[in-house]
Scaffold this motif. Structure first.
Motif, PDB file in Angstrom:
ATOM      1  N   SER A  27      17.082 -14.458  46.865  1.00  0.00           N
ATOM      2  CA  SER A  27      17.060 -14.740  48.299  1.00  0.00           C
ATOM      3  C   SER A  27      16.109 -13.748  48.954  1.00  0.00           C
ATOM      4  O   SER A  27      16.135 -12.555  48.649  1.00  0.00           O
ATOM      5  CB  SER A  27      18.466 -14.634  48.909  1.00  0.00           C
ATOM      6  OG  SER A  27      18.984 -13.332  48.744  1.00  0.00           O
ATOM      7  N   PHE A  28      15.284 -14.245  49.842  1.00  0.00           N
ATOM      8  CA  PHE A  28      14.230 -13.422  50.445  1.00  0.00           C
ATOM      9  C   PHE A  28      14.080 -13.833  51.899  1.00  0.00           C
ATOM     10  O   PHE A  28      13.917 -15.021  52.203  1.00  0.00           O
ATOM     11  CB  PHE A  28      12.912 -13.644  49.683  1.00  0.00           C
ATOM     12  CG  PHE A  28      11.723 -12.925  50.273  1.00  0.00           C
ATOM     13  CD1 PHE A  28      11.459 -11.612  49.943  1.00  0.00           C
ATOM     14  CD2 PHE A  28      10.872 -13.577  51.154  1.00  0.00           C
ATOM     15  CE1 PHE A  28      10.363 -10.956  50.476  1.00  0.00           C
ATOM     16  CE2 PHE A  28       9.781 -12.930  51.695  1.00  0.00           C
ATOM     17  CZ  PHE A  28       9.520 -11.613  51.357  1.00  0.00           C
ATOM     18  N   LEU A  74       5.130 -14.545  66.187  1.00  0.00           N
ATOM     19  CA  LEU A  74       6.197 -14.120  65.304  1.00  0.00           C
ATOM     20  C   LEU A  74       6.509 -15.242  64.322  1.00  0.00           C
ATOM     21  O   LEU A  74       6.475 -16.425  64.687  1.00  0.00           O
ATOM     22  CB  LEU A  74       7.471 -13.783  66.087  1.00  0.00           C
ATOM     23  CG  LEU A  74       7.458 -12.524  66.965  1.00  0.00           C
ATOM     24  CD1 LEU A  74       8.781 -12.400  67.697  1.00  0.00           C
ATOM     25  CD2 LEU A  74       7.191 -11.272  66.135  1.00  0.00           C
ATOM     26  N   THR A  75       6.827 -14.865  63.090  1.00  0.00           N
ATOM     27  CA  THR A  75       7.191 -15.846  62.066  1.00  0.00           C
ATOM     28  C   THR A  75       8.412 -15.341  61.317  1.00  0.00           C
ATOM     29  O   THR A  75       8.436 -14.206  60.833  1.00  0.00           O
ATOM     30  CB  THR A  75       6.043 -16.073  61.072  1.00  0.00           C
ATOM     31  OG1 THR A  75       4.880 -16.514  61.763  1.00  0.00           O
ATOM     32  CG2 THR A  75       6.422 -17.115  60.034  1.00  0.00           C
ATOM     33  N   LEU A  76       9.423 -16.181  61.223  1.00  0.00           N
ATOM     34  CA  LEU A  76      10.618 -15.889  60.440  1.00  0.00           C
ATOM     35  C   LEU A  76      10.602 -16.801  59.217  1.00  0.00           C
ATOM     36  O   LEU A  76      10.499 -18.020  59.350  1.00  0.00           O
ATOM     37  CB  LEU A  76      11.880 -16.127  61.267  1.00  0.00           C
ATOM     38  CG  LEU A  76      13.217 -15.884  60.541  1.00  0.00           C
ATOM     39  CD1 LEU A  76      13.354 -14.426  60.136  1.00  0.00           C
ATOM     40  CD2 LEU A  76      14.380 -16.312  61.422  1.00  0.00           C
ATOM     41  N   PHE A  77      10.711 -16.196  58.053  1.00  0.00           N
ATOM     42  CA  PHE A  77      10.611 -16.945  56.803  1.00  0.00           C
ATOM     43  C   PHE A  77      11.805 -16.602  55.925  1.00  0.00           C
ATOM     44  O   PHE A  77      12.178 -15.427  55.785  1.00  0.00           O
ATOM     45  CB  PHE A  77       9.310 -16.590  56.085  1.00  0.00           C
ATOM     46  CG  PHE A  77       9.203 -17.164  54.699  1.00  0.00           C
ATOM     47  CD1 PHE A  77       8.745 -18.453  54.501  1.00  0.00           C
ATOM     48  CD2 PHE A  77       9.571 -16.414  53.585  1.00  0.00           C
ATOM     49  CE1 PHE A  77       8.654 -18.983  53.229  1.00  0.00           C
ATOM     50  CE2 PHE A  77       9.482 -16.940  52.318  1.00  0.00           C
ATOM     51  CZ  PHE A  77       9.018 -18.227  52.139  1.00  0.00           C
ATOM     52  N   SER A  78      12.397 -17.614  55.321  1.00  0.00           N
ATOM     53  CA  SER A  78      13.527 -17.388  54.424  1.00  0.00           C
ATOM     54  C   SER A  78      13.401 -18.313  53.218  1.00  0.00           C
ATOM     55  O   SER A  78      13.074 -19.498  53.365  1.00  0.00           O
ATOM     56  CB  SER A  78      14.851 -17.639  55.152  1.00  0.00           C
ATOM     57  OG  SER A  78      15.942 -17.281  54.321  1.00  0.00           O
ATOM     58  N   LEU A  79      13.668 -17.756  52.046  1.00  0.00           N
ATOM     59  CA  LEU A  79      13.564 -18.499  50.792  1.00  0.00           C
ATOM     60  C   LEU A  79      14.792 -18.218  49.952  1.00  0.00           C
ATOM     61  O   LEU A  79      15.241 -17.075  49.838  1.00  0.00           O
ATOM     62  CB  LEU A  79      12.312 -18.075  50.016  1.00  0.00           C
ATOM     63  CG  LEU A  79      12.186 -18.575  48.575  1.00  0.00           C
ATOM     64  CD1 LEU A  79      11.890 -20.063  48.551  1.00  0.00           C
ATOM     65  CD2 LEU A  79      11.090 -17.816  47.832  1.00  0.00           C
ATOM     66  N   ASN A  82       4.284 -13.463  50.168  1.00  0.00           N
ATOM     67  CA  ASN A  82       3.884 -13.340  51.577  1.00  0.00           C
ATOM     68  C   ASN A  82       3.681 -11.878  51.967  1.00  0.00           C
ATOM     69  O   ASN A  82       4.064 -11.434  53.046  1.00  0.00           O
ATOM     70  CB  ASN A  82       4.916 -13.991  52.495  1.00  0.00           C
ATOM     71  CG  ASN A  82       4.970 -15.491  52.326  1.00  0.00           C
ATOM     72  OD1 ASN A  82       3.989 -16.116  51.946  1.00  0.00           O
ATOM     73  ND2 ASN A  82       6.128 -16.074  52.592  1.00  0.00           N
ATOM     74  N   GLY A  83       3.072 -11.101  51.041  1.00  0.00           N
ATOM     75  CA  GLY A  83       2.742  -9.712  51.325  1.00  0.00           C
ATOM     76  C   GLY A  83       3.822  -8.708  51.022  1.00  0.00           C
ATOM     77  O   GLY A  83       3.610  -7.507  51.208  1.00  0.00           O
ATOM     78  N   SER A 120      10.856 -21.948  57.454  1.00  0.00           N
ATOM     79  CA  SER A 120       9.875 -21.135  58.158  1.00  0.00           C
ATOM     80  C   SER A 120       9.857 -21.546  59.618  1.00  0.00           C
ATOM     81  O   SER A 120       9.811 -22.733  59.941  1.00  0.00           O
ATOM     82  CB  SER A 120       8.482 -21.321  57.539  1.00  0.00           C
ATOM     83  OG  SER A 120       7.515 -20.534  58.223  1.00  0.00           O
ATOM     84  N   LEU A 121       9.910 -20.550  60.495  1.00  0.00           N
ATOM     85  CA  LEU A 121       9.923 -20.794  61.931  1.00  0.00           C
ATOM     86  C   LEU A 121       8.921 -19.839  62.576  1.00  0.00           C
ATOM     87  O   LEU A 121       9.025 -18.619  62.403  1.00  0.00           O
ATOM     88  CB  LEU A 121      11.320 -20.562  62.499  1.00  0.00           C
ATOM     89  CG  LEU A 121      11.535 -20.880  63.983  1.00  0.00           C
ATOM     90  CD1 LEU A 121      11.422 -22.392  64.199  1.00  0.00           C
ATOM     91  CD2 LEU A 121      12.900 -20.373  64.436  1.00  0.00           C
ATOM     92  N   GLY A 122       7.965 -20.383  63.278  1.00  0.00           N
ATOM     93  CA  GLY A 122       6.950 -19.554  63.908  1.00  0.00           C
ATOM     94  C   GLY A 122       6.813 -19.860  65.384  1.00  0.00           C
ATOM     95  O   GLY A 122       6.870 -21.035  65.801  1.00  0.00           O
TER      96      GLY A 122
END
Length: 983
Positions: free
Chosen positions: A515-516, A474-479, A255-256, A463-465
């Motif tokens: 974890s990202f 805004l987008t919050l992403f966690s993996l 994701n960049g 993922s929460l946008g």
């Protein structure tokens, strides 16, 4: 049998003969296929669906200008015009279709289709303009409307039980409207057509594979899927090579954001960490642009994960699988384990015992003999392999997502969880090449190796946008993804140098975790010509834990057939190894786009990314004392409590370079301009200034105190220019050219003098703190023709000049030990051909069949110069790891009416140098691997069944050094069955 050159020529000729007549039916060219009727077809025309019900047009209720639309008119549009409509599942009862702009045919997003007579129900269109209305049998009047468009009312639409009535509507703009409405939406980047559109508009040369395409394959991870991309190959099922270049030459972005690797011995990110269910697409950028990190050789792999869906969905999945060499057969295994290890968490009995000192070497703290014996006995006494019946492979997964609307604001969410477990067996032969007294190449140390393994993977994505308005999001992403690898090796063979026969075993357990977390923002400022800002901040952590790897070796004299195997007092036998690696990365980037005019856009930005790595290892060895003992006892008997402290002692053999700290800081800024001097020509050029600080410092393995000497420091300031030019011969045809000057850094592992023992090949691998940064000149050319929504024909050429390329070389021909060195230079050049099309271009009856193929031909030449690499045997050879050709072919059949889809795929890469030979020994080559896969997908209402078979030819993995087969094994034919629900 065809030679390689004749095979490639035959493939190219076939590709041209198959695709050229099809692509000759391009838009604007004459076609013998029947043309699709116009929406305003005369009443005398026959509708495409004779069973479509007739209907009358009426004036819309809101007084908008009447539109002459009837159900029969829509049906008369024909299949060509309606190709983009989303087909409902089999057995669907209701109405479906697509709402488009009459002027340009583009789908209208979130337009409304409302039932005005016969029921009280409505639906909104999706990102492509598709809608679906589930209705009971009957006759209905519908109204389609959208802001500043003329509404249309369609009457007398008949719905029959178990049948889907197709109704596409084109709306025309309301010329009397004074309101300006800007409609924006992101394309569904999981779709093949959307990615091709992005590729057509992109500033750089790129290739991609979408989630839609991945779903047609048997691939279970990103490591499997990426090999379908033009010129991409994969090593060990997890490490990608782009245009024949891997490791430091293939950067991976999630994701960049830059991703660290959890592997100490490989510079690449292991792609098997990412299940395909997490992926939206995999995109390989092949010509450099300044907004990318400066580490760029073969290309940059962009991993884009799924984002929240436009409507509620809950999708559970169940997968079962196996292969012909493993499932329901005996495999090597270990006595340790438990339920936690099946989920990816190590059992506590694998940890370094609490009784062992942490701040000093074993036995160096003045311990008494009794205390030492207690410490030695605190180790678990598990050394021997067990045998287990291999179970079928299991996969479980589920995803949940939705978009909630609050006026003009939206809140989207997506959560997925995946679990997979797989057993495997790898049985093969190993040998080492050597020269005899006459100089002839012979096989030595011939052995039979068997590896049993069990892997478990657990991953989750959230993922929460939130879209505040069209200008702010805004987008919050966690993996989080975690994998374990339990491997049990056994080998039986001869050691010609020592003159003995041996039997050896290794018990190994490795966990890898990533974890990202990333926060992204997009803002339209409303200043300076509607300029845009996008930014991202990220933090990641990778961990690799290898607790208690155990090696045993028993040997006997080779010339004494009656001698029993016994425990020798030598290295690589009776050894335990503990290692931990952790790396934390954090950083962010900011980009500002300034649209000065319709012909000029300037983009400026910067990036900061810092990584901190710590590595610690400890080694222990069991030694024979003077007290006599039966050395033919099994290791668990020999190392039992009654012998440890009397006949057996334990010594710590941890090396001074078994621990290090490392730091990598990247600080970059760039400016680029996107300029159209004339309408067909687009120029995208700029420069990136990138500073990097790379430090590796040895430390005391016990106290953590950094050493005053040892290690490596590297500081660079690089200016990286690039220019990409695109000339549009037509809206469908692009000519591209690009030049850039980029770099490749040595990795921490390649700089570290730490020695790692390769058990399978029985040799040491060590780093080189004197390695230099590699610089690369890149030139790219491409012609691409986007014939249809999912059709493309492309030809590319590239050239690369390397300064100080880093290669893996054999340091000691007697033992086969490996290291890393800089060559003086290297050249690499190649061509890529790609074609994708539907066979409907040949005949309408072949509409369900799609074909695709790509071919990459690469040549490279290493310039050794006058460096120490002169010890290498071959002065005229390609780059290590580069294949001379890569071929992918796929044939697909899709019948939406029945929900059936079949795909057959073929992949092969040419032989490539695995290790560079020195001092008279030839290079080690990995031979071509021909892989044929097949996939069958069947939709059953809300359920989808997928059956796959991989490696149908049962091909072997083979490494050869001259005439000596160094290693060979068969991975077997693999089968899977997957069942998914969309609820």
């Amino acid at each position: 049998m065809l030679s390689r050159s004749n095979f490639v020529r035959a493939f190219v000729a076939s590709l041209v003969l198959i695709t050229l007549p099809a692509f000759a039916q391009a838009p604007g060219a004459e076609s013998t296929a029947p043309a699709a009727p116009s929406p305003s077809a005369s009443p005398g025309q026959q509708p495409a669906d004779p069973s479509a019900p007739a209907a009358q047009s009426e004036t819309p209720a809101d007084g908008a200008t009447p539109s002459e639309a009837t159900a029969s008119d829509e049906a008369a549009m024909g299949d060509e015009a309606l190709a983009e409509s989303a087909a409902p599942p089999p057995g669907f009862t209701g109405i479906y279709g697509r709402l488009t702009d009459e002027a340009n045919g583009e789908g209208l997003i979130e337009a409304t289709v409302k039932v005005v007579t016969g029921a009280d129900k409505q639906a909104f269109t999706d990102l492509d303009g598709n809608y679906r209305l589930a209705l009971p049998p009957g006759k209905y009047d519908l109204r389609a409307f959208y802001d500043v468009y003329q509404g249309r009312r369609i009457t007398g639409v008949v719905v029959a039980q178990g049948k889907a009535t197709k109704l596409d509507v084109a709306l025309s703009a309301d010329v009397g409207a004074v309101q300006e409405v800007v409609v924006e939406a992101r394309s569904d980047r999981r779709a093949e057509g959307a990615l091709l559109q992005d590729r057509k508009k992109a500033a750089a040369v790129s290739d991609a594979i979408s989630a839609q395409e991945i779903a047609r394959t048997p691939d279970s991870s990103a490591g499997d899927a990426v090999k379908r991309v033009v010129s991409a190959t994969v090593v060990d099922g997890r490490y990608v090579l782009l245009r024949g270049l891997g490791g430091r030459y293939a950067t991976t972005l999630l994701n960049g954001a830059l991703l660290p690797s959890p592997e100490p011995d490989e510079p690449s990110v292991p792609l098997d960490l990412f299940p395909t269910s997490l992926l939206a697409n995999l995109n390989v950028v092949k010509s450099y642009t300044p907004d990318l990190p400066g580490t760029f050789g073969g290309g940059t792999l962009l991993i884009e994960t799924n984002t929240y869906p436009s409507q509620f969905e809950f999708k559970p999945r169940l997968t079962l699988g196996g292969d012909t060499v493993t499932t329901f057969r005996n495999r090597n295994s270990q006595a340790q384990g438990g339920f936690g290890e099946t989920l990816g968490f190590a059992s506590s009995d694998r940890a370094l015992p609490d009784a062992l000192p942490r701040d000093h070497r074993l036995g160096a703290g003045g311990e008494s003999a009794q205390q030492l014996e207690g410490q030695w006995e605190s180790f678990t006494n598990v050394w021997e392999k067990r045998t287990t019946r291999a179970a079928p492979n299991l996969g479980l997964g589920a995803s949940l997502g939705d978009t909630l609307r609050f006026g003009n604001q939206r809140l989207g969410y997506l959560a997925t969880v995946n679990y997979g477990h797989r057993d495997g067996v790898q049985t093969g032969d190993f040998a080492r090449a050597a020269r005899d007294e006459s100089g002839s190449l012979i096989s030595q140390d011939v052995a039979r190796t068997t590896q049993g393994f069990s892997t478990a993977n657990l991953s989750g994505l959230a993922s929460l946008g939130y879209q505040f308005d069209r200008d702010n999001e805004l987008t919050l992403f966690s993996l989080y993804t975690r994998g374990t690898d339990t491997r049990t090796y056994s080998a039986n063979g001869n050691n010609n140098v020592r003159g003995d026969t041996y039997a050896s075993t290794r018990l190994q357990f490795i966990t890898r975790a990533l974890s990202f977390t990333q926060l992204r923002g997009f803002h339209r400022l409303g200043l300076l010509g509607d300029s845009e800002v996008d930014w991202q901040a990220n933090v990641s952590r990778v961990d690799r834990d290898e607790p208690d790897t155990r090696d045993t070796l028993y040997s006997a004299a080779l010339n004494n057939p009656d001698a029993q195997l016994s425990f020798p007092n030598q290295p690589n036998s009776g050894e335990r190894f503990f290692a931990e690696l952790g790396e934390t990365s954090t950083g962010g980037s900011l980009n500002l786009t300034l649209p000065f005019s319709s012909d000029l856009r300037v983009k400026v930005g910067g990036l900061t990314q810092v990584s901190f790595r710590d590595f610690n290892a400890r080694r222990f060895r069991y030694l024979l004392n003077d007290e006599p003992v039966d050395r033919t006892l099994s290791p668990e008997q020999l190392f039992s409590a009654e012998n440890v402290g009397t006949s057996i002692s334990v010594r710590e053999t941890t090396r001074a370079d078994d621990a290090y700290n490392a730091f990598l800081g990247i600080y970059a800024g760039y400016v680029s301009a996107d300029y159209k001097p004339v309408e067909p020509l687009r120029l995208v050029g700029g420069v990136r200034l990138e500073a990097s600080a790379q430090q590796l410092t040895l430390k005391d393995p016990f106290t953590g105190v950094e050493a005053d000497s040892g290690g490596a420091d590297r500081n660079y300031l690089d200016v990286l220019p690039s220019l990409n030019a695109t000339y549009a011969l037509s809206p469908e045809v692009n000519l591209r050219a690009g030049y850039s000057y980029t770099l490749a850094r040595p990795t921490f592992r390649e700089l570290a003098p730490f020695i790692f023992f390769d058990f399978v090949r029985r040799r040491n691998v060590s780093g080189n703190p004197d390695l230099l940064e590699t610089r690369i000149h890149n030139v790219d050319l491409r012609a691409e023709w986007f014939v249809g929504e999912n059709d493309v024909l492309a030809a590319s050429a590239f050239y690369k000049r390397f300064q100080n390329p880093i290669e893996r070389v054999i340091r000691n021909p007697d033992s086969g030990d490996l290291g890393f060195e800089n060559a003086a230079g290297a050249d690499s050049y190649g061509v890529e051909l790609e074609a994708r099309t539907s066979l409907a271009r040949f005949s309408p009856s072949l509409r369900p069949v799609r074909v695709g193929a790509n071919l990459t031909l690469i040549q490279s030449q290493v310039d050794l110069g006058d460096s120490a690499l002169g010890a290498q045997t071959n002065k005229d050879r390609p780059l290590q790891g580069q294949s001379p050709y890569v071929i992918n072919v796929n044939v697909g059949y899709e019948r939406p009416e029945s929900g059936t889809e079949v795909a057959v795929l073929y992949n092969v890469y040419g032989q490539r140098i695995s290790e560079v030979g020195v001092q008279g020994l030839p290079d080690v080559y990995e031979r071509p691997f021909h892989r044929v896969d097949i996939s069958l997908t069947q939709k059953l209402g809300a359920t989808q069944l997928k059956l796959t078979a991989a490696n149908l030819l049962n091909a072997s993995v083979t490494l050869r050094q001259g005439d000596v087969t160094v290693q060979t094994y068969k991975p077997g034919v693999a089968f899977t069955a997957s069942l998914g629900w969309a609820l």
